[in-house]
Every structure is written in C-alpha cells, then in structure tokens.
Design an enzyme around this catalytic site. Structure first.
Site, PDB file in Angstrom:
ATOM      1  N   GLY A  53      79.452  81.264  84.050  1.00  0.00           N
ATOM      2  CA  GLY A  53      79.631  82.718  84.139  1.00  0.00           C
ATOM      3  C   GLY A  53      80.623  83.090  85.229  1.00  0.00           C
TER       4      GLY A  53
ATOM      5  N   GLY B  21      82.243  89.482  87.510  1.00  0.00           N
ATOM      6  CA  GLY B  21      81.148  89.781  88.437  1.00  0.00           C
ATOM      7  C   GLY B  21      80.984  88.793  89.576  1.00  0.00           C
TER       8      GLY B  21
ATOM      9  N   TYR C  10      64.990  90.417  79.442  1.00  0.00           N
ATOM     10  CA  TYR C  10      65.727  89.882  80.601  1.00  0.00           C
ATOM     11  C   TYR C  10      64.776  89.237  81.596  1.00  0.00           C
ATOM     12  CZ  TYR C  10      68.684  89.916  84.825  1.00  0.00           C
ATOM     13  OH  TYR C  10      69.388  89.555  85.957  1.00  0.00           O
TER      14      TYR C  10
HETATM   15  N1  LIG Z   1      74.296  92.565  88.409  1.00  0.00           N
HETATM   16  C1  LIG Z   1      73.080  92.589  88.915  1.00  0.00           C
HETATM   17  O1  LIG Z   1      72.543  93.655  89.306  1.00  0.00           O
HETATM   18  C2  LIG Z   1      72.301  91.312  89.078  1.00  0.00           C
HETATM   19  C3  LIG Z   1      71.118  91.348  89.830  1.00  0.00           C
HETATM   20  C4  LIG Z   1      70.383  90.182  89.993  1.00  0.00           C
HETATM   21  C5  LIG Z   1      70.821  88.999  89.427  1.00  0.00           C
HETATM   22  N2  LIG Z   1      71.965  88.991  88.681  1.00  0.00           N
HETATM   23  C6  LIG Z   1      72.369  87.723  88.077  1.00  0.00           C
HETATM   24  O2  LIG Z   1      73.674  87.408  88.518  1.00  0.00           O
HETATM   25  C7  LIG Z   1      74.309  86.575  87.543  1.00  0.00           C
HETATM   26  C8  LIG Z   1      75.733  87.077  87.314  1.00  0.00           C
HETATM   27  O3  LIG Z   1      75.656  88.361  86.728  1.00  0.00           O
HETATM   28  P1  LIG Z   1      76.770  89.481  86.975  1.00  0.00           P
HETATM   29  O4  LIG Z   1      76.085  90.648  87.550  1.00  0.00           O
HETATM   30  O5  LIG Z   1      77.941  88.897  87.655  1.00  0.00           O
HETATM   31  O6  LIG Z   1      77.085  89.858  85.452  1.00  0.00           O
HETATM   32  P2  LIG Z   1      78.471  89.891  84.657  1.00  0.00           P
HETATM   33  O7  LIG Z   1      79.518  90.537  85.456  1.00  0.00           O
HETATM   34  O8  LIG Z   1      78.121  90.432  83.323  1.00  0.00           O
HETATM   35  O9  LIG Z   1      78.822  88.341  84.519  1.00  0.00           O
HETATM   36  C9  LIG Z   1      78.060  87.497  83.710  1.00  0.00           C
HETATM   37  C10 LIG Z   1      78.818  86.197  83.521  1.00  0.00           C
HETATM   38  O10 LIG Z   1      78.094  85.394  82.575  1.00  0.00           O
HETATM   39  C11 LIG Z   1      78.994  85.007  81.535  1.00  0.00           C
HETATM   40  N3  LIG Z   1      78.312  84.912  80.263  1.00  0.00           N
HETATM   41  C12 LIG Z   1      77.631  85.897  79.613  1.00  0.00           C
HETATM   42  N4  LIG Z   1      77.212  85.456  78.414  1.00  0.00           N
HETATM   43  C13 LIG Z   1      77.639  84.173  78.317  1.00  0.00           C
HETATM   44  C14 LIG Z   1      77.521  83.184  77.310  1.00  0.00           C
HETATM   45  N5  LIG Z   1      76.867  83.432  76.163  1.00  0.00           N
HETATM   46  N6  LIG Z   1      78.083  81.973  77.522  1.00  0.00           N
HETATM   47  C15 LIG Z   1      78.749  81.717  78.669  1.00  0.00           C
HETATM   48  N7  LIG Z   1      78.882  82.601  79.676  1.00  0.00           N
HETATM   49  C16 LIG Z   1      78.343  83.815  79.489  1.00  0.00           C
HETATM   50  C17 LIG Z   1      80.031  86.123  81.474  1.00  0.00           C
HETATM   51  O11 LIG Z   1      81.248  85.651  80.937  1.00  0.00           O
HETATM   52  P3  LIG Z   1      81.764  85.906  79.447  1.00  0.00           P
HETATM   53  O12 LIG Z   1      81.365  87.291  79.039  1.00  0.00           O
HETATM   54  O13 LIG Z   1      83.224  85.675  79.575  1.00  0.00           O
HETATM   55  O14 LIG Z   1      81.087  84.848  78.638  1.00  0.00           O
HETATM   56  C18 LIG Z   1      80.212  86.445  82.940  1.00  0.00           C
HETATM   57  O15 LIG Z   1      81.136  85.583  83.526  1.00  0.00           O
HETATM   58  C19 LIG Z   1      73.420  86.623  86.294  1.00  0.00           C
HETATM   59  O16 LIG Z   1      72.678  85.433  86.196  1.00  0.00           O
HETATM   60  C20 LIG Z   1      72.483  87.792  86.567  1.00  0.00           C
HETATM   61  O17 LIG Z   1      71.225  87.635  85.927  1.00  0.00           O
HETATM   62  C21 LIG Z   1      72.724  90.111  88.509  1.00  0.00           C
END
Ligand SMILES: NC(=O)c1ccc[n+]([C@@H]2O[C@H](COP(=O)([O-])OP(=O)(O)OC[C@H]3O[C@@H](n4cnc5c(N)ncnc54)[C@H](OP(=O)(O)O)[C@@H]3O)[C@@H](O)[C@H]2O)c1
Length: 279
Positions: free
Chosen positions: A36, A40, A178
């Site tokens: 990922g 983000g 989720y």
């Molecule tokens: N944002 C929040 O508030 C928050 C809070 C707590 C924890 N988190 C955790 O932080 C982590 C990163 O999230 P983020 O906030 O940075 O979200 P994000 O900006 O949506 O990034 C998610 C990443 O995961 C990749 N991804 C999604 N579906 C995928 C798939 N099927 N295969 C391969 N890669 C995939 C996306 O790339 P592609 O779309 O290019 O595949 C992207 O690079 C996640 O595990 C999330 O649960 C986030």
C-alpha cells in the site's frame, strides 16, 4: 472552531520529528517491503526514507502512481523496486511472493488497507464488502507473513503492522467490515508474535488514530475531527523501525480503552439511539 481543532490536534497528536541519524543507523542496507505504498501513509513513508541507503520494495494496485513515486525518489539514496498487484487476488498475491524470491528481506511493513463504512441494513446484498476487507486486511498479510518467515528468520527481521486504534476500543456502528478485518489480523499477529520472536523476528504494531488520507475522505464527519497528517503517521512507523517497540498507540488510547470497558453499556445505548435517529 478552527482554533479548537488546532488545539485538539496539538494535544492529541504531539509532533514527533523523525530522527534521521537513528533511521540511517537502523535501516542502512536493509530491504524493506511496504504494501500500500502508492497513497497516504505508505507513500509518506517512502518519502521519509528517501535519504536512507536502503532497498524499498513497493506494492499496490496503481502502477502509474508507484512509478511516479519511484521517479520522485530517483537521485536520492534509496533504491526502489515496484510491483503492481491487487493483493486481494490469490494469483496476483502468489505472483508477488514469487517476485520476492530472489530478495533478502529485513522488514515487512503491512500497510495496504481498505476501509468501508456502511450500515448492516445497507449491506444485505453486499457480501463482497466483507470479502474484500477480509481478503486485503487479514488474509493477504497472513499469507505474506507465512511466505516471508524464512527470509525474516535469516535476517532476524522485523514485521510492522499498520493497524487502527479502533481495534483497541469498543466497536463502532457502521464499521463492522473494516473493524472485524483489522481486528482479525491484529489478533493473528498477537497470537503469533511469541512464535515470531522465538525465531528472532520482531513484531511491532502501530495503532494509528485518524489520518488525513483518501481513506477517510468519504466519511463527512471525519473532515471536522482532529487527525494525523500522513507524514506524522509515517514518522510514527519510522520510530517503530528504530526502537522495535511492540506497539505505538496515542497517549490517550488508554483512556479510551478504560472507557470502553467501564462505559460499555452506555456506549451500546448511544450507538442504538444514533441508529434510531438515522432511520
Ligand atoms: N486513514 C486513517 O484514518 C487510518 C487510521 C488508522 C489506520 N489506518 C491504516 O493505515 C493503512 C494505510 O491507509 P491510508 O490511510 O494510507 O489509506 P490510503 O491512502 O487509501 O492508502 C491505502 C493503500 O493501500 C493500497 N491498497 C488498497 N487496496 C489494495 C489492494 N487490493 N491491493 C494492493 N494494495 C491496495 C492502496 O493502493 P492502490 O489503491 O494503488 O492499490 C494504497 O496505497 C491502512 O492499513 C489503514 O487501515 C488508516
């Protein structure tokens, strides 16, 4: 209102600065997989590691975006290899594991994630929501961990799981898909961590609060809430890479955890009235 949010941000999310000297010492010549990495938190982490002489292996679906990140990092000390795959797809996941075969791996950062906020009553014909969250947030990292164990054993490596604070708190309505999938992997890793440690593989988890990424963009209410910036979240992960501590959680998480136990009944009632009001 803006000042209040800024004050809350300051109190809830004190700013840590990355310690590049320690990062260099810990990560020099290491090979680090980041899932990922295209957006983000993952993307921010790539830029944070730009001046470290290490090898990044980045995976996500959006090949163009990964390519853009690689281009931005050219001329920096970090070396970047890309693999584009949908990690929910068994065949593509297997191809990624095969791609990793020639690499020595020191660190696996499980960051790819998908979130879905949808009431159960709007999910009656949407079993695929539960399947896609469980495939990406639970099954893919389990399979990657299993495949990487021999390499991580050899390198006395490190697994860093990017988890969510919600996993530690009372469950919230509309987030069943989720939260169940994030909790599943957290529980798996906690069960397995002593076995990993026995193989000299360190396990760390970052229980992140809200982070301002595209993940939270569709949830209107989150726009107004205090949240980390992606580079702050990346710094938190980088600190785990250096300290190898078992976990990061925000200082106030313990208050939320206590409240989740003591006021569980009140919380359930609040959820109930919230749903009733929305109907
Ligand atoms: N944002 C929040 O508030 C928050 C809070 C707590 C924890 N988190 C955790 O932080 C982590 C990163 O999230 P983020 O906030 O940075 O979200 P994000 O900006 O949506 O990034 C998610 C990443 O995961 C990749 N991804 C999604 N579906 C995928 C798939 N099927 N295969 C391969 N890669 C995939 C996306 O790339 P592609 O779309 O290019 O595949 C992207 O690079 C996640 O595990 C999330 O649960 C986030």
């Amino acid at each position: 209102m803006k000042i209040l949010i800024e004050l809350l941000n300051y109190l809830l999310f004190p700013i840590y600065k990355p310690n590049f000297c320690q990062l260099k010492q810990s990560l020099q010549h290491k090979t680090i997989i980041i899932t990922g990495a295209s957006f983000g938190v993952g993307e921010a982490l790539c830029y944070l590691l730009a001046d470290i002489e290490c090898q990044l292996i980045l995976v996500a679906r959006t090949a163009d975006k990964l390519q853009l990140i690689k281009q931005s990092l050219s001329g920096k000390k970090v070396k970047v290899a890309l693999f584009s795959a949908d990690l929910r797809d068994a065949k593509q996941l297997d191809n990624f594991i095969t791609y990793l075969e020639p690499y020595h791996v020191d660190i696996f950062i499980n960051n790819a994630g998908i979130s879905i906020c949808r009431p159960i009553m709007q999910s009656l014909d949407r079993m695929h929501d539960f399947e896609r969250t469980i495939k990406l947030n639970y099954l893919a990292p389990v399979k990657l961990c299993l495949a990487l164990i021999p390499k991580l054993q050899q390198s006395k490596g490190h697994i860093v799981n990017v988890s969510a604070i919600n996993v530690l708190l009372a469950p919230t309505v509309n987030w069943a898909a989720y939260q169940a999938s994030k909790t599943a992997f957290d529980q798996w890793l906690r069960c397995a961590s002593s076995e990993f440690e026995n193989q000299q593989i360190v396990v760390s988890t970052a229980y992140l609060p809200l982070v301002k990424t595209r993940m939270i963009a569709p949830t209107k209410i989150y726009k107004k809430l205090p949240a980390l910036q992606p580079n702050q979240a990346a710094t938190i992960i980088s600190r785990l890479l250096v300290t190898k501590k078992r976990q990061y959680k925000p200082w106030w998480a313990i208050l939320g955890q206590l409240a989740s136990v003591i006021f569980n009944g009140v919380w359930c009632k609040l959820n109930y009235y919230y749903i009733k009001k929305k109907q």
